[in-house]
Design a protein around this motif. Structure first.
Motif, PDB file in Angstrom:
ATOM      1  N   ASP A   1       4.856  -2.257 -14.806  1.00  0.00           N
ATOM      2  CA  ASP A   1       3.417  -2.524 -14.829  1.00  0.00           C
ATOM      3  C   ASP A   1       2.817  -2.422 -13.429  1.00  0.00           C
ATOM      4  O   ASP A   1       1.733  -1.854 -13.242  1.00  0.00           O
ATOM      5  N   CYS A   2       3.513  -2.998 -12.448  1.00  0.00           N
ATOM      6  CA  CYS A   2       2.994  -2.966 -11.074  1.00  0.00           C
ATOM      7  C   CYS A   2       2.978  -1.539 -10.532  1.00  0.00           C
ATOM      8  O   CYS A   2       2.015  -1.132  -9.859  1.00  0.00           O
ATOM      9  N   ALA A   3       4.030  -0.787 -10.803  1.00  0.00           N
ATOM     10  CA  ALA A   3       4.075   0.594 -10.331  1.00  0.00           C
ATOM     11  C   ALA A   3       2.962   1.426 -10.954  1.00  0.00           C
ATOM     12  O   ALA A   3       2.305   2.230 -10.270  1.00  0.00           O
ATOM     13  N   GLN A   4       2.727   1.226 -12.241  1.00  0.00           N
ATOM     14  CA  GLN A   4       1.650   1.961 -12.901  1.00  0.00           C
ATOM     15  C   GLN A   4       0.283   1.542 -12.365  1.00  0.00           C
ATOM     16  O   GLN A   4      -0.621   2.375 -12.242  1.00  0.00           O
ATOM     17  N   ALA A   5       0.147   0.262 -12.029  1.00  0.00           N
ATOM     18  CA  ALA A   5      -1.118  -0.212 -11.453  1.00  0.00           C
ATOM     19  C   ALA A   5      -1.367   0.439 -10.098  1.00  0.00           C
ATOM     20  O   ALA A   5      -2.508   0.823  -9.772  1.00  0.00           O
ATOM     21  N   ILE A   6      -0.333   0.562  -9.307  1.00  0.00           N
ATOM     22  CA  ILE A   6      -0.446   1.188  -7.992  1.00  0.00           C
ATOM     23  C   ILE A   6      -0.806   2.668  -8.133  1.00  0.00           C
ATOM     24  O   ILE A   6      -1.669   3.189  -7.419  1.00  0.00           O
ATOM     25  N   GLU A   7      -0.161   3.338  -9.065  1.00  0.00           N
ATOM     26  CA  GLU A   7      -0.469   4.754  -9.296  1.00  0.00           C
ATOM     27  C   GLU A   7      -1.901   4.940  -9.781  1.00  0.00           C
ATOM     28  O   GLU A   7      -2.639   5.789  -9.265  1.00  0.00           O
ATOM     29  N   ALA A   8      -2.311   4.132 -10.759  1.00  0.00           N
ATOM     30  CA  ALA A   8      -3.650   4.274 -11.330  1.00  0.00           C
ATOM     31  C   ALA A   8      -4.736   3.992 -10.309  1.00  0.00           C
ATOM     32  O   ALA A   8      -5.851   4.515 -10.417  1.00  0.00           O
ATOM     33  N   ALA A   9      -4.420   3.191  -9.296  1.00  0.00           N
ATOM     34  CA  ALA A   9      -5.404   2.854  -8.268  1.00  0.00           C
ATOM     35  C   ALA A   9      -5.565   3.951  -7.228  1.00  0.00           C
ATOM     36  O   ALA A   9      -6.441   3.851  -6.362  1.00  0.00           O
ATOM     37  N   GLY A  10      -4.723   4.970  -7.276  1.00  0.00           N
ATOM     38  CA  GLY A  10      -4.903   6.107  -6.387  1.00  0.00           C
ATOM     39  C   GLY A  10      -3.982   6.185  -5.197  1.00  0.00           C
ATOM     40  O   GLY A  10      -4.233   6.963  -4.268  1.00  0.00           O
ATOM     41  N   ALA A  11      -2.893   5.401  -5.204  1.00  0.00           N
ATOM     42  CA  ALA A  11      -1.946   5.484  -4.092  1.00  0.00           C
ATOM     43  C   ALA A  11      -1.318   6.865  -4.029  1.00  0.00           C
ATOM     44  O   ALA A  11      -1.157   7.552  -5.046  1.00  0.00           O
TER      45      ALA A  11
ATOM     46  N   GLN B   1       3.260 -10.683  -9.505  1.00  0.00           N
ATOM     47  CA  GLN B   1       3.043 -11.422 -10.749  1.00  0.00           C
ATOM     48  C   GLN B   1       1.692 -11.091 -11.373  1.00  0.00           C
ATOM     49  O   GLN B   1       1.407 -11.523 -12.491  1.00  0.00           O
ATOM     50  N   ASP B   2       0.873 -10.324 -10.655  1.00  0.00           N
ATOM     51  CA  ASP B   2      -0.486 -10.015 -11.116  1.00  0.00           C
ATOM     52  C   ASP B   2      -0.782  -8.530 -10.908  1.00  0.00           C
ATOM     53  O   ASP B   2      -1.438  -8.139  -9.936  1.00  0.00           O
ATOM     54  N   PRO B   3      -0.293  -7.660 -11.800  1.00  0.00           N
ATOM     55  CA  PRO B   3      -0.515  -6.213 -11.635  1.00  0.00           C
ATOM     56  C   PRO B   3      -1.984  -5.839 -11.527  1.00  0.00           C
ATOM     57  O   PRO B   3      -2.326  -4.868 -10.838  1.00  0.00           O
ATOM     58  N   GLU B   4      -2.868  -6.606 -12.201  1.00  0.00           N
ATOM     59  CA  GLU B   4      -4.286  -6.285 -12.131  1.00  0.00           C
ATOM     60  C   GLU B   4      -4.820  -6.469 -10.712  1.00  0.00           C
ATOM     61  O   GLU B   4      -5.610  -5.652 -10.218  1.00  0.00           O
ATOM     62  N   LEU B   5      -4.388  -7.536 -10.040  1.00  0.00           N
ATOM     63  CA  LEU B   5      -4.805  -7.740  -8.651  1.00  0.00           C
ATOM     64  C   LEU B   5      -4.212  -6.669  -7.750  1.00  0.00           C
ATOM     65  O   LEU B   5      -4.885  -6.171  -6.836  1.00  0.00           O
ATOM     66  N   VAL B   6      -2.966  -6.313  -7.978  1.00  0.00           N
ATOM     67  CA  VAL B   6      -2.338  -5.227  -7.215  1.00  0.00           C
ATOM     68  C   VAL B   6      -3.190  -3.965  -7.337  1.00  0.00           C
ATOM     69  O   VAL B   6      -3.466  -3.282  -6.341  1.00  0.00           O
ATOM     70  N   HIS B   7      -3.628  -3.663  -8.561  1.00  0.00           N
ATOM     71  CA  HIS B   7      -4.465  -2.486  -8.786  1.00  0.00           C
ATOM     72  C   HIS B   7      -5.763  -2.582  -7.999  1.00  0.00           C
ATOM     73  O   HIS B   7      -6.180  -1.615  -7.337  1.00  0.00           O
ATOM     74  N   ARG B   8      -6.407  -3.743  -8.040  1.00  0.00           N
ATOM     75  CA  ARG B   8      -7.697  -3.891  -7.348  1.00  0.00           C
ATOM     76  C   ARG B   8      -7.532  -3.723  -5.840  1.00  0.00           C
ATOM     77  O   ARG B   8      -8.393  -3.126  -5.174  1.00  0.00           O
ATOM     78  N   ILE B   9      -6.452  -4.258  -5.297  1.00  0.00           N
ATOM     79  CA  ILE B   9      -6.217  -4.140  -3.857  1.00  0.00           C
ATOM     80  C   ILE B   9      -6.042  -2.678  -3.463  1.00  0.00           C
ATOM     81  O   ILE B   9      -6.685  -2.185  -2.524  1.00  0.00           O
ATOM     82  N   VAL B  10      -5.164  -1.972  -4.167  1.00  0.00           N
ATOM     83  CA  VAL B  10      -4.906  -0.576  -3.825  1.00  0.00           C
ATOM     84  C   VAL B  10      -6.170   0.257  -4.002  1.00  0.00           C
ATOM     85  O   VAL B  10      -6.505   1.098  -3.153  1.00  0.00           O
ATOM     86  N   ALA B  11      -6.896   0.027  -5.089  1.00  0.00           N
ATOM     87  CA  ALA B  11      -8.111   0.801  -5.347  1.00  0.00           C
ATOM     88  C   ALA B  11      -9.160   0.551  -4.270  1.00  0.00           C
ATOM     89  O   ALA B  11      -9.822   1.490  -3.803  1.00  0.00           O
ATOM     90  N   ALA B  12      -9.315  -0.713  -3.856  1.00  0.00           N
ATOM     91  CA  ALA B  12     -10.310  -1.031  -2.831  1.00  0.00           C
ATOM     92  C   ALA B  12      -9.963  -0.374  -1.505  1.00  0.00           C
ATOM     93  O   ALA B  12     -10.839   0.163  -0.813  1.00  0.00           O
ATOM     94  N   VAL B  13      -8.690  -0.414  -1.140  1.00  0.00           N
ATOM     95  CA  VAL B  13      -8.269   0.211   0.116  1.00  0.00           C
ATOM     96  C   VAL B  13      -8.402   1.723   0.036  1.00  0.00           C
ATOM     97  O   VAL B  13      -8.876   2.370   0.982  1.00  0.00           O
TER      98      VAL B  13
END
Length: 328
Positions: A145-155, A107-119
């Motif tokens: 949105d969530c998939a794009q957030a995960i990709e942008a974070a570097g997964a 429900q929060d793609p921005e948080l998903v992005h931050r988690i993936v990026a931090a890891v």
């Protein structure tokens, strides 16, 4: 698949063959830096080069919602040498979602992005970081949105279970929505959900556009499914039975006696979907709880040859006396 597809079953299924890699059940991160033993208890393969005895690489999965704490734990986990680190954005369990983990995060793609990026920042560049997500929580409107957030974070990879949290595990799986997600991201993707047969695998690949598939309950029900998808003959019951005995030996060494029977009955319950012999075995043990009786009914005299080391037996007895958690 917490509570089912754990180390003993990974060891057994990878010996059948056809599996490129495994992902562990999740390791919950809730605000503290876990000790190394917390990781090796869930993923004992870390003690053998991050692989099962059959040589299959195992990625360790983390679940949580605090990006800083997840990053710290990912760094410690990475030092133990897994084949990669996976992040759970798909668990539908109420207790997990109530604490802000798993599918709730979708429900929060921005948080998903931050988690993936931090890891990703916390883990050495050579070590893969992947993520598994569902199509969403209440609905699938933010899947892309969530998939794009995960990709942008570097997964490095994305696995999509083709249902929302609300769908749970009820068929069907919406593989066409995986194709929609593939259209908006470029990172490698893996399709997951409702793959029980070779025909299911064929249709999933056709509809989703993903050539890579993740097998869960289908592989537990039919241990030869991965081989069959690759064009092999699967595995007959007569060939599976010795591997099941090996599974029982692992369970007997790792699981406290009162819980062992349930582990074997749980797997038989899945296997009876594929094997008539499993149905007969399940019927024979369904009402039994004594692990010796259950093992004798399924494996005969061979079960009696399994020996539990004396130190492990003493540890169980001492833990019960203190009313503490039984050691693995």
């Amino acid at each position: 698949m917490e509570g089912l597809l754990d180390h003993p079953l990974r060891e057994t299924l990878t010996r059948v063959g056809g599996i490129d890699r495994c992902v562990s059940e999740f390791i919950r991160v809730t605000g503290t830096l876990l000790p190394e033993r917390a990781f090796t208890r869930v993923v004992p393969e870390l003690l053998q080069g991050g692989r099962t005895r059959a040589g299959t690489p195992v990625r360790a999965q983390l679940l949580g919602s605090d990006e800083a704490c997840l990053a710290d734990n990912a760094a410690r986990l990475a030092s133990l040498g897994p084949a990669g680190i996976d992040l759970n954005f798909g668990c539908p369990a109420k207790v997990v979602n109530r604490h802000g983990g798993g599918a709730m995060l979708l429900q929060d793609p921005e948080l998903v992005h931050r988690i993936v990026a931090a890891v990703r920042r916390a883990v050495p560049a050579h070590m893969p970081v992947s993520a598994k997500m569902r199509l969403g929580f209440n609905d699938d409107t933010r899947a892309e949105d969530c998939a794009q957030a995960i990709e942008a974070a570097g997964a490095d990879e994305l696995v999509v279970h083709a249902r929302t949290k609300v769908h749970g595990y009820k068929p069907p799986a919406y593989w066409e929505r995986v194709a929609d997600i593939r259209a908006v991201v470029r990172l490698p993707m893996v399709a997951n959900g409702e793959i029980w047969t070779v025909e299911d695998a064929r249709r999933c690949r056709e509809v989703s556009g993903c050539q890579s598939l993740m097998l869960g309950r289908g592989m537990v029900s039919d241990p030869g499914l991965a081989l069959a998808i690759r064009g092999g003959a699967g595995i007959a019951w007569s060939a599976l039975l010795p591997l099941m005995l090996d599974f029982w030996a692992h369970v007997s060494r790792r699981v406290e006696p009162r819980h062992r029977a349930g582990r074997l009955k749980q797997w038989l319950n899945y296997l009876r979907r594929t094997y008539p012999e499993a149905q007969a075995a399940y019927d024979a043990v369904r009402t039994l709880n004594d692990p010796r009786q259950v093992a004798a009914a399924v494996f005969g005299e061979a079960a009696a040859r399994i020996d539990i080391p004396a130190p492990r037996r003493r540890a169980w007895a001492e833990a019960r006396e203190r009313d503490e958690e039984v050691p693995a």
